[in-house]
Design an enzyme around this catalytic site. Structure first.
Site, PDB file in Angstrom:
ATOM      1  N   LEU A 156      17.900   4.494   4.165  1.00 36.65           N
ATOM      2  CA  LEU A 156      18.230   3.259   4.867  1.00 36.65           C
ATOM      3  C   LEU A 156      19.520   3.383   5.662  1.00 36.65           C
ATOM      4  CD1 LEU A 156      17.293   0.706   2.060  1.00 36.65           C
ATOM      5  CD2 LEU A 156      15.942   1.348   4.058  1.00 36.65           C
ATOM      6  N   THR A 206      16.562   6.914  -4.277  1.00 36.15           N
ATOM      7  CA  THR A 206      15.577   7.905  -3.858  1.00 36.15           C
ATOM      8  C   THR A 206      16.157   8.880  -2.845  1.00 36.15           C
ATOM      9  OG1 THR A 206      13.857   6.238  -4.191  1.00 36.15           O
ATOM     10  CG2 THR A 206      13.246   8.210  -2.960  1.00 36.15           C
ATOM     11  N   LYS A 228      -3.170   8.198  -4.002  1.00 37.96           N
ATOM     12  CA  LYS A 228      -3.378   7.377  -2.810  1.00 37.96           C
ATOM     13  C   LYS A 228      -4.182   8.159  -1.780  1.00 37.96           C
ATOM     14  CE  LYS A 228      -0.895   5.217   1.036  1.00 37.96           C
ATOM     15  NZ  LYS A 228       0.413   4.840   1.587  1.00 37.96           N
ATOM     16  N   GLU A 241       3.173   1.719   7.167  1.00 39.37           N
ATOM     17  CA  GLU A 241       2.432   2.972   7.028  1.00 39.37           C
ATOM     18  C   GLU A 241       3.103   3.923   6.043  1.00 39.37           C
ATOM     19  OE1 GLU A 241      -0.376   4.280   7.954  1.00 39.37           O
ATOM     20  OE2 GLU A 241      -1.215   2.892   9.429  1.00 39.37           O
TER      21      GLU A 241
END
Length: 503
Positions: A333, A16, A79, A342
């Site tokens: 990362l 991603t 969402k 969240e």
């Protein structure tokens, strides 16, 4: 003016983060800039980020991506927020809903008028004034419901398969000239005088030289840490969960337009509904819960049958002390990890890319740009960290893990926010805060932090006008939510993903 054309940017790592960077850099950098991406099919993506926050709509729109096509291609769903279950004790429940809640009057935010009403014995809930929260409770969704003179107040994000999103962006980027190289890094070459990265050499001997590098190599940080030694701020004292198990399950029940985060004995469980399956996981502290017990808890609390064995992940919450070093920026990362409570993982990739574009590197790299990038990154990550710590600290659960969270000495920045709200109902906005007043108010109230007072200027409104203000806000929220079709029906009409043929 410093010439920034005719240079090569090398992105090391796909997934991603890598393909978001490749797509955005190709879209916005000068056409003479060469964008190369190195990744290996042998290295699997971690794939922890399947839930997002509304800002991703800006990223996709900037690339010119059609929203329905994007949802269809990623088997996604919409969402409206995150539902938190059992964080304030068993049976407790609240939602952090996106969008606006009520409408302020003059200088006074809406929630102070609601607080005045509640402190006088009013029975309405803060979420009764949120069209998004009401729609989520009905499993409903629609967009474009507002009129220019009366906006709907609804905001939304997405759930999607992160692997499919990366593949979608790869197609987007390669169609526009991004060059992909298959392989793994064997060696990173640094310039003898500047210490900047000159090239990466692949295991097969091929050498990829570049003027600027983007590290998307995951937790290891192959460039930013192994080669450039950026350093790492370990935040496990504040966010002690250091492991996760992730497992997909068969879709079951109505397709809900929200993420669910359920507190467990030593961590929490996520539920992310996609069109063809449900993503699940358990984030936990290995000091309080064994891996076997974690798997038992996760598998016992799935809505549908598991579709694979739970995949283990290990991590250290925290961030690189410097996300930009020399001629290298870390994203994803490689830049750090804040657990997905969240849904900020993909947003932090997005904000890192936006910051890089804002401070697009000159040649040679400007130390002032590097310092500014790192300062902004630190402020953003620290503010999000505090918001996550709030969820853990303000709990009412009996287990040792949760008792320790309540007793923890929290950062002064968070303590001040909590005390300000508890005493006066005020929430202060800061320039680099990702989460604004409505988010903080919902989590504070939802986790039992109740203000003792409200803004004194809210008392200037006569009682009948206060009733009218609240009644109109509540009616507007209810009307907007009532106009929405079922979430599943909306997807079927606009962006249903094709069903896979049975084997």
């Amino acid at each position: 003016m410093v010439d920034t054309t005719g240079r090569t940017i090398v992105i090391v790592g796909g997934g991603t983060a890598g393909w978001m960077a490749a797509a955005a850099l190709r879209r916005f950098s000068p056409p003479t800039t060469r964008i190369r991406l190195l990744e290996s099919d042998r290295i699997g993506a971690v794939g922890v980020g399947e839930a997002t926050i509304p800002q991703i709509r800006l990223f996709n729109a900037g690339l010119g991506i059609d929203e329905d096509e994007f949802v269809r291609e990623t088997q996604g769903s919409f969402k409206l927020g995150i539902e938190f279950i059992d964080w304030s004790g068993r049976g407790s429940r609240y939602i952090h809903a996106f969008g606006t809640i009520g409408r302020g009057l003059g200088l006074v935010p809406f929630h102070h008028y609601w607080l005045r009403h509640a402190q006088a014995g009013g029975a309405s809930r803060y979420w009764d004034y949120s069209p998004t929260a009401l729609a989520a409770s009905r499993n409903a969704f629609a967009r474009d419901l507002g009129r220019p003179e009366l906006p709907s107040g609804v905001a939304w994000a997405f759930h999607f398969d992160a692997g499919l999103y990366a593949a979608y962006l790869r197609r987007y980027a390669e169609a526009r000239g991004v060059e992909r190289t298959e392989g793994e890094v064997a060696h990173v070459s640094l310039h003898g005088e500047t210490g900047h990265i000159e090239a990466v050499t692949l295991q097969g001997g091929e050498r990829l030289a570049g003027d600027f590098f983007v590290d998307c190599t995951g937790f290891r940080g192959l460039l930013i840490e192994d080669a450039l030694q950026a350093g790492y701020d370990d935040w496990r004292r504040l966010l002690p969960c250091d492991r996760a198990l992730a497992v997909p399950s068969a879709a079951a029940g109505p397709l809900t337009p929200y993420t669910r985060a359920t507190a467990r004995e030593a961590g929490w469980q996520w539920r992310i509904p996609l069109q063809h399956r449900t993503g699940n996981g358990l984030v936990y502290s290995s000091a309080h819960l064994s891996d076997d017990r974690a798997a038992e808890i996760l598998l016992a609390n799935l809505d549908g049958a598991p579709l694979a064995e739970p995949k283990p992940l290990r991590f250290v919450t925290g961030r690189r002390r410097r996300a930009w070093v020399g001629n290298c920026v870390a994203l994803g990362l490689a830049a750090g990890f804040l657990e997905p409570l969240e849904s900020t993982s993909i947003h932090l990739i997005q904000s890192g890319i936006a910051r890089l574009l804002e401070l697009f590197p000159t040649d040679p790299v400007s130390p002032a740009d590097v310092d500014e990038y790192n300062a902004q990154t630190e402020r953003e990550w620290t503010a999000i960290r505090d918001f996550l710590v709030l969820h853990y600290h303000a709990n009412a659960r009996p287990e040792p893990f949760w008792a320790e969270r309540r007793a923890l000495a929290i950062p002064d920045t968070l303590r001040h926010r909590m005390e300000l709200f508890r005493q006066t109902g005020r929430v202060t906005a800061r320039e680099h805060d990702l989460f604004k007043e409505p988010a903080w108010i919902q989590v504070l109230l939802g986790q039992g932090v109740v203000p003792q007072g409200h803004h004194p200027l809210a008392d200037a409104l006569p009682a009948d006008q206060l009733d009218q203000l609240l009644s109109l806000a509540r009616a507007h929220a209810a009307q907007v939510a009532a106009r929405m079709p079922a979430h599943q029906a909306f997807i079927a009409a606009h962006c249903a993903a094709p069903r896979k043929a049975a084997a």
